[in-house]
Design an enzyme around this catalytic site. Structure first.
Site, PDB file in Angstrom:
ATOM      1  N   CYS A   2       0.824  -1.230   0.000  1.00 32.33           N
ATOM      2  CA  CYS A   2       0.000   0.000   0.000  1.00 32.33           C
ATOM      3  C   CYS A   2       0.851   1.270   0.000  1.00 32.33           C
ATOM      4  O   CYS A   2       2.071   1.232   0.161  1.00 32.33           O
ATOM      5  CB  CYS A   2      -0.872   0.047   1.245  1.00 32.33           C
ATOM      6  SG  CYS A   2      -1.744  -1.470   1.604  1.00 32.33           S
TER       7      CYS A   2
HETATM    8  N1  GLN Z   1      -1.043  -6.629   4.503  1.00 29.12           N
HETATM    9  C1  GLN Z   1      -1.923  -5.511   4.447  1.00 29.12           C
HETATM   10  C2  GLN Z   1      -3.177  -5.809   3.660  1.00 29.12           C
HETATM   11  O1  GLN Z   1      -3.351  -6.849   3.104  1.00 29.12           O
HETATM   12  C3  GLN Z   1      -1.232  -4.282   3.897  1.00 29.12           C
HETATM   13  C4  GLN Z   1      -0.985  -4.446   2.444  1.00 29.12           C
HETATM   14  C5  GLN Z   1      -0.060  -3.436   1.830  1.00 29.12           C
HETATM   15  O2  GLN Z   1       0.730  -2.746   2.432  1.00 29.12           O
HETATM   16  N2  GLN Z   1      -0.128  -3.443   0.564  1.00 29.12           N
HETATM   17  O3  GLN Z   1      -4.032  -4.983   3.587  1.00 29.12           O
END
Ligand code: GLN
Length: 254
Positions: A2
């Site tokens: 993210c």
């Molecule tokens: N693991 C978290 C999720 O699945 C954060 C994902 C991310 O940082 N892309 O939402």
């Protein structure tokens, strides 16, 4: 993984902060420039912001890409705030796609976001989960690693830790039991705490304001990268950066 962002400063329209910048969260949802893991952030998004006189933030979250939500664009144009935390999500494989998993997570005055993943989820965190009071576990916001990390942070805040100490503690304890990427962002609307532990993190201050973000949202001057393995704490116009105690380079996996 993210991309996330927090802002403190003079009130500004959400659209100006998140949608208008050339490389803002809207653009980062389909063309991030500095993301180390993953390609697009199209598995939902969320924005939390504070209104004057109310310590509890409002949240707007959806399970769809931020670019697909024209209602948000409309609301963001006419909603201003001086304290914002927002994120666009690339769901880790195997984790729920629901709106409830889109950051920011919230509790009382707090907003929280996690950029990263826990290796070996969920088994790897069984021991840490067992250390939480059952009520905290039952109140988990979603079936996702970030929600358990948030519960661990909340437990430290409830024990009296400062925002920065709570984040550093959780990064340290999780890194001691498993690998992963643990870039956290936390605000109560008056201060920001953030960790750089496996992915990119930048900050920029202006007169009376500060932005902390996974990556610069424009090519302007003044952006600084936070070294990996560090904790950043900020209030409008002031930044402090220090290494996260007891965290070795090998424990964060860029
Ligand atoms: N693991 C978290 C999720 O699945 C954060 C994902 C991310 O940082 N892309 O939402």
């Amino acid at each position: 993984m993210c991309r996330h962002l927090a802002y403190l400063g003079a009130p500004m329209p959400l659209a100006e902060l998140l949608l208008a910048p050339a490389y803002g969260l809207l653009t980062q949802s389909w063309a991030p420039r500095r993301q180390r893991n993953g390609t697009v952030n199209a598995d939902g998004f969320g924005v939390g912001w504070y209104a004057p006189g109310d310590p509890v933030p409002a949240r707007y979250r959806r399970a769809i890409p931020i670019w697909a939500d024209r209602s948000f664009a409309d609301v963001a144009r006419v909603t201003s705030s001086g304290a914002v935390l927002a994120a666009v999500r690339s769901a880790t494989s195997g984790m729920t796609q629901e709106e409830s998993a889109a950051a920011p997570y919230a509790h009382g005055p707090w907003l929280f976001s996690h950029n990263g993943r826990v290796e070996g989820w969920p088994d790897a965190l069984e021991g840490l989960a067992a250390s939480l009071p059952p009520a905290r576990l039952l109140a988990l916001e979603a079936q996702v690693d970030s929600a358990l990390l948030w519960a661990l942070v909340l437990e430290r805040l409830a024990a009296g830790d400062s925002a920065g100490d709570a984040l550093a503690h959780v990064v340290g304890t999780v890194a001691a039991v498993t690998g992963g990427r643990l870039n956290f962002l936390l605000t109560d609307g008056t201060g920001i705490a953030a960790t750089a532990a496996g992915d990119t993190l930048f900050w920029r201050t202006g007169p009376g304001n500060v932005v902390v973000a996974s990556e610069p949202f424009d090519d302007g001057p003044g952006w600084h990268e936070v070294p990996d393995g560090c904790l950043l704490t900020a209030t409008a116009g002031h930044i402090d950066i220090r290494p996260i105690p007891n965290l070795t380079k090998e424990q964060v996996a860029p």
